[in-house]
Design an enzyme around this catalytic site. Structure first.
Site, PDB file in Angstrom:
ATOM      1  N   HIS A 177      49.038   6.161  24.646  1.00 38.59           N
ATOM      2  CA  HIS A 177      49.284   5.582  23.316  1.00 38.59           C
ATOM      3  C   HIS A 177      49.898   6.536  22.290  1.00 38.59           C
ATOM      4  CE1 HIS A 177      46.906   2.266  24.782  1.00 38.59           C
ATOM      5  NE2 HIS A 177      45.768   2.914  24.701  1.00 38.59           N
ATOM      6  N   ASP A 203      46.700   8.654  31.308  1.00 37.33           N
ATOM      7  CA  ASP A 203      45.488   9.298  31.820  1.00 37.33           C
ATOM      8  C   ASP A 203      44.587   8.353  32.607  1.00 37.33           C
ATOM      9  OD1 ASP A 203      44.755   7.900  29.529  1.00 37.33           O
ATOM     10  OD2 ASP A 203      43.856   9.624  28.513  1.00 37.33           O
TER      11      ASP A 203
END
Length: 472
Positions: free
Chosen positions: A73, A226
């Site tokens: 993000h 991730d």
């Protein structure tokens, strides 16, 4: 003796850069390094590069491929020359809370967003940060918007030039708010909705694609976000749900089909293999325990002992929204304690309530995955908070499933290394790397239904209060 084929996986996380050099055949870790990042929600990406240089120093001899797993993000704005024009705004920066509300309304509500990209934006999403930065001076110079892993991958490429050739992957692109995992395509109209004009976007590379070469001669794999990297490192199977207690709390599972949850609880992300990774993320996890321990004047070991030996929370409820919250969508909230009496105002009771509050939030996350039709047979508990004996003992009852503990490892970096090995091999599927799992602390028998009902009731009744900005 046959010489090992070595690959490197990198976890460029919120707090640090971690590098693992692994045997491409087995996944065995041969070397590792680590370097910290600044403790901030807006960071100069040059700090990530500095941490990479420190963490990888002396580790890369013989490495034939490398991949980056990066924090999802985060927004990195670049000019035509590829220079950063504004500090990277990280996932845990909630400055875009008002921008989130605007964007959801402007597209037609949560259902419209779920249909468009499989997720309803929260302040963590890149699209909301793009709206937040739109009217700032730096935005005028912006030519491209990329994610942390995209920036690091491009920086590693020996032949990089400006913003040409920047790549991303499905896993990370699906967290922007302008790429659909269901259609495998960008919604450039949503970039324009957020920013007022178009920006260059990275090309979405294939899961096992080699996208370049490093200056030290290694193949450069596509990399990923991730959570997708962690799923790859854990080799999640159908019926598995990973529940991670790190800076944030996450619950995610692999799926063969895309999801689109109009409630906004489940983000319809993609994974790093070509499938999907429905995910629920909370803003508060392991630090809930460390903060409560500090408040009680206990070290973490004593806090854990108090929580696991407590007779129970006796109706004491802690809503653990210490840094605001992403799920539920309460970015302006603070933590809340309900049920304080002379009987419950005890260290052991407070410690138990903190662990129960943390797990109740994650139990809601696991239930949201169930509501999307995903089976939950086994929970893989990981992250720093999973080391807590109290968490391990209470998790089976509150999460409603068998709990196992993957052997402690840097699963984001390990997943990135597995992706690098996959790209290097040219095979149709990732290499098989074994993931050892252990048994958690023996489960404690508790009235999980009552604990969760109390938590839910306090949340429901105080939500209007928590939704308003807290006047510090």
């Amino acid at each position: 003796m046959t010489e090992l084929r070595l690959v490197a996986g990198v976890d460029c996380s919120t707090q640090a850069t971690k590098v693992l050099v692994c045997d491409a055949e087995t996944g065995a870790v041969v070397r590792e390094g680590r370097a910290p990042h600044p403790d901030a929600t807006q960071v100069d990406p040059a700090e990530w590069w500095k941490a990479w240089e420190i963490a990888s120093d002396g580790l890369l001899d013989g490495v034939q491929a490398v991949a980056i797993g990066g924090q999802q993000h985060g927004m990195v704005l670049l000019d035509d020359a590829g220079e950063v024009v504004h500090p990277a705004v990280l996932w845990n920066d909630t400055s875009s809370a008002d921008a989130t509300t605007e964007l959801i309304t402007e597209l037609g509500g949560p259902e419209a967003w779920a249909e468009a990209v499989g997720s309803v934006p929260v302040p963590s999403f890149t699209v909301t940060k793009l709206r937040w930065v739109r009217d700032k001076e730096a935005a005028r110079r912006a030519a491209a918007v990329v994610l942390p892993h995209d920036w690091m991958t491009h920086r590693l490429a020996a032949d990089r030039s400006g913003i040409e050739g920047i790549t991303t992957d499905r896993g990370d692109a699906s967290g922007t708010g302008w790429w659909s995992a269901a259609t495998n395509s960008y919604r450039t109209d949503l970039v324009e909705l957020a920013f007022g004009r178009q920006l260059a976007l990275p090309r979405v590379a294939g899961p096992a694609e080699i996208v370049g070469q490093t200056s030290f001669g290694a193949a450069l794999a596509a990399g990923t976000g991730d959570n997708a990297a962690a799923a790859l490192g854990l080799d999640l199977q159908p019926g598995d749900v990973a529940v991670s207690l790190g800076t944030s709390g996450t619950a995610f599972a692999r799926s063969t089909h895309p999801t689109a949850d109009p409630t906004g609880l489940v983000a319809g992300f993609a994974d790093a293999t070509g499938e999907y990774l429905p995910l629920v993320c909370t803003l508060n996890a392991a630090r809930v325990m460390s903060a409560t321990a500090q408040m009680l004047g206990l070290d973490l070991s004593a806090f854990d002992e108090a929580a696991i030996t407590s007779a129970g929370s006796d109706g004491l409820v802690l809503l653990p929204f210490l840094d605001g919250e992403r799920t539920p969508d309460l970015p302006h909230s603070t933590g809340l304690i309900y049920g304080l009496t002379r009987a419950t105002m005890q260290p052991a009771t407070m410690a138990r309530a903190a662990v129960e509050g943390l797990l109740c939030g994650l139990a809601d996350a696991v239930d949201a995955l169930r509501d999307q039709g995903l089976p939950v047979h086994r929970v893989l508990l990981l992250g720093g908070g999973a080391r807590s004996r109290a968490v391990q003992a209470l998790a089976p009852a509150l999460l409603g499933a068998e709990v196992v503990l993957p052997e402690p490892a840097e699963y984001v970096a390990l997943g990135a290394a597995r992706q690098a090995a996959w790209a290097l091999s040219g095979a149709a599927t990732p290499p098989t790397w074994q993931v050892p799992v252990g048994k958690p602390e023996p489960a404690i028998t508790v009235d999980a239904a009552t604990i969760r009902a109390n938590y839910g009731q306090v949340l429901t009744k105080t939500r209007p209060l928590l939704a308003d900005p807290y006047n510090r």
